[in-house]
Scaffold this motif. Sequence first.
Motif, PDB file in Angstrom:
ATOM      1  N   PRO A  48       0.805  -1.233   0.000  1.00  0.00           N
ATOM      2  CA  PRO A  48       0.000   0.000   0.000  1.00  0.00           C
ATOM      3  C   PRO A  48       0.830   1.272   0.000  1.00  0.00           C
ATOM      4  O   PRO A  48       0.460   2.260  -0.637  1.00  0.00           O
ATOM      5  CB  PRO A  48      -0.820  -0.125   1.285  1.00  0.00           C
ATOM      6  N   GLU A  49       1.965   1.257   0.700  1.00  0.00           N
ATOM      7  CA  GLU A  49       2.779   2.468   0.761  1.00  0.00           C
ATOM      8  C   GLU A  49       3.297   2.875  -0.613  1.00  0.00           C
ATOM      9  O   GLU A  49       3.470   4.064  -0.907  1.00  0.00           O
ATOM     10  CB  GLU A  49       3.943   2.281   1.734  1.00  0.00           C
ATOM     11  N   ASP A  50       3.510   1.885  -1.491  1.00  0.00           N
ATOM     12  CA  ASP A  50       3.996   2.200  -2.839  1.00  0.00           C
ATOM     13  C   ASP A  50       2.890   2.824  -3.691  1.00  0.00           C
ATOM     14  O   ASP A  50       3.155   3.710  -4.511  1.00  0.00           O
ATOM     15  CB  ASP A  50       4.536   0.932  -3.508  1.00  0.00           C
ATOM     16  N   VAL A  51       1.653   2.378  -3.500  1.00  0.00           N
ATOM     17  CA  VAL A  51       0.536   2.993  -4.208  1.00  0.00           C
ATOM     18  C   VAL A  51       0.299   4.408  -3.677  1.00  0.00           C
ATOM     19  O   VAL A  51       0.030   5.339  -4.445  1.00  0.00           O
ATOM     20  CB  VAL A  51      -0.730   2.132  -4.074  1.00  0.00           C
ATOM     21  N   ARG A  52       0.418   4.592  -2.370  1.00  0.00           N
ATOM     22  CA  ARG A  52       0.277   5.933  -1.809  1.00  0.00           C
ATOM     23  C   ARG A  52       1.340   6.875  -2.383  1.00  0.00           C
ATOM     24  O   ARG A  52       1.054   8.029  -2.722  1.00  0.00           O
ATOM     25  CB  ARG A  52       0.381   5.886  -0.282  1.00  0.00           C
ATOM     26  N   GLU A  53       2.557   6.371  -2.507  1.00  0.00           N
ATOM     27  CA  GLU A  53       3.636   7.190  -3.069  1.00  0.00           C
ATOM     28  C   GLU A  53       3.354   7.535  -4.529  1.00  0.00           C
ATOM     29  O   GLU A  53       3.595   8.667  -4.977  1.00  0.00           O
ATOM     30  CB  GLU A  53       4.957   6.442  -2.944  1.00  0.00           C
ATOM     31  N   PHE A  54       2.829   6.571  -5.266  1.00  0.00           N
ATOM     32  CA  PHE A  54       2.475   6.826  -6.662  1.00  0.00           C
ATOM     33  C   PHE A  54       1.389   7.896  -6.765  1.00  0.00           C
ATOM     34  O   PHE A  54       1.464   8.809  -7.597  1.00  0.00           O
ATOM     35  CB  PHE A  54       2.003   5.531  -7.311  1.00  0.00           C
ATOM     36  N   LEU A  55       0.363   7.793  -5.939  1.00  0.00           N
ATOM     37  CA  LEU A  55      -0.731   8.758  -5.990  1.00  0.00           C
ATOM     38  C   LEU A  55      -0.262  10.167  -5.648  1.00  0.00           C
ATOM     39  O   LEU A  55      -0.660  11.146  -6.290  1.00  0.00           O
ATOM     40  CB  LEU A  55      -1.845   8.342  -5.028  1.00  0.00           C
ATOM     41  N   ALA A  56       0.579  10.261  -4.639  1.00  0.00           N
ATOM     42  CA  ALA A  56       1.038  11.580  -4.199  1.00  0.00           C
ATOM     43  C   ALA A  56       2.078  12.177  -5.133  1.00  0.00           C
ATOM     44  O   ALA A  56       2.312  13.390  -5.090  1.00  0.00           O
ATOM     45  CB  ALA A  56       1.622  11.474  -2.786  1.00  0.00           C
ATOM     46  N   GLY A  57       2.679  11.340  -6.011  1.00  0.00           N
ATOM     47  CA  GLY A  57       3.727  11.821  -6.907  1.00  0.00           C
ATOM     48  C   GLY A  57       3.316  11.804  -8.365  1.00  0.00           C
ATOM     49  O   GLY A  57       2.686  12.751  -8.853  1.00  0.00           O
ATOM     50  N   PRO A  58       3.640  10.741  -9.106  1.00  0.00           N
ATOM     51  CA  PRO A  58       3.388  10.724 -10.557  1.00  0.00           C
ATOM     52  C   PRO A  58       1.933  10.948 -10.937  1.00  0.00           C
ATOM     53  O   PRO A  58       1.649  11.645 -11.918  1.00  0.00           O
ATOM     54  CB  PRO A  58       3.874   9.331 -10.975  1.00  0.00           C
ATOM     55  N   TRP A  59       1.009  10.367 -10.182  1.00  0.00           N
ATOM     56  CA  TRP A  59      -0.406  10.531 -10.528  1.00  0.00           C
ATOM     57  C   TRP A  59      -0.845  11.984 -10.357  1.00  0.00           C
ATOM     58  O   TRP A  59      -1.513  12.554 -11.213  1.00  0.00           O
ATOM     59  CB  TRP A  59      -1.257   9.604  -9.668  1.00  0.00           C
ATOM     60  N   THR A  60      -0.440  12.600  -9.248  1.00  0.00           N
ATOM     61  CA  THR A  60      -0.789  14.002  -9.020  1.00  0.00           C
ATOM     62  C   THR A  60      -0.165  14.902 -10.074  1.00  0.00           C
ATOM     63  O   THR A  60      -0.811  15.839 -10.585  1.00  0.00           O
ATOM     64  CB  THR A  60      -0.329  14.446  -7.621  1.00  0.00           C
ATOM     65  N   ASP A  61       1.082  14.625 -10.430  1.00  0.00           N
ATOM     66  CA  ASP A  61       1.749  15.434 -11.454  1.00  0.00           C
ATOM     67  C   ASP A  61       0.997  15.353 -12.781  1.00  0.00           C
ATOM     68  O   ASP A  61       0.803  16.368 -13.468  1.00  0.00           O
ATOM     69  CB  ASP A  61       3.194  14.958 -11.637  1.00  0.00           C
ATOM     70  N   PHE A  62       0.592  14.143 -13.152  1.00  0.00           N
ATOM     71  CA  PHE A  62      -0.164  13.970 -14.387  1.00  0.00           C
ATOM     72  C   PHE A  62      -1.485  14.733 -14.322  1.00  0.00           C
ATOM     73  O   PHE A  62      -1.865  15.434 -15.275  1.00  0.00           O
ATOM     74  CB  PHE A  62      -0.419  12.485 -14.642  1.00  0.00           C
ATOM     75  N   LEU A  63      -2.204  14.617 -13.210  1.00  0.00           N
ATOM     76  CA  LEU A  63      -3.509  15.267 -13.099  1.00  0.00           C
ATOM     77  C   LEU A  63      -3.398  16.785 -13.112  1.00  0.00           C
ATOM     78  O   LEU A  63      -4.310  17.465 -13.597  1.00  0.00           O
ATOM     79  CB  LEU A  63      -4.215  14.805 -11.828  1.00  0.00           C
TER      80      LEU A  63
END
Length: 280
Positions: free
Chosen positions: A176-191
């Motif tokens: 889960p911590e890796d998905v949280r990191e993805f959401l807070a980083g690359p996903w947010t940047d894309f959005l």
Amino acid sequence: MLRIIFLFLVFGLFACSPAERPADNSVAASESDVSEETAPEPNVYVEYLWCSNGVNYSKEAADARNAMWVDAVNGVGMSDLGASEITPAGWTSENFDRITVLFWENKEARDAGWDTYLKSGIEEQLNEAYPDVETCGGEDWANVYPTNSYQIRQTSLSDPFTVGYQFCNFNEGKGPEDVREFLAGPWTDFLQRYDSENANSSYGLSINVPDFDDEAVEVHEGVPDTFDYIWVNLWGDQGERADGLAAVEEYGQSMMQAANEASTCVDEQVWTGRRIKARS
């Protein structure tokens, strides 16, 4: 402009324990679950009920049955319950014709609501008024699938809307911590770029964590026997899904690579949705 909710939700994802189901085939909570002091709760409790047409099914009869159901559940104090109906878009299933999705405030509301509903006789009244129109939930409610839902990005809906489901498992050594990191980083940047180019975006995202033993239940076509979470894409405007896919293709490849490093997800299943009952 949509709201992105991180401070409370993203860093608390997957901190949940299994729930009771209508047929009382629940799974006990694990002692290894994150403590209540450190784990925020999911903000919605979502259930999926398989529904099949009966011999007397018609859209008009189903709509009338739904209207009676809405009045009945409001009448027993469940005005906070929300409901939608999703139908496979461009594909079919041998297991159901559509799925009813219930949105509860939390697990406690869900438990109390089901207790009230089953004691009220509403289901029997519906079947008497509209015999053989539809059956939902399976025998002894075996086809009811509860999830803890983290609504990461909220949106308003217009009917019809589009939903995409991807069933995901963490890769080896990931969690889960890796998905949280993805959401807070690359996903947010894309959005951030996507929103700057689509000011009226209707895109939303939820991550739903199964609150049942996925190895012990029946699954439908395209769903792995076991999965850690469901990535739920939502488009309030049906036409926007194509725009989102084009944006991913143009400038979202690094974002997708980061996502694939954390989890492996099956191909997206696309559904057409409509609201049955709004939450009050």
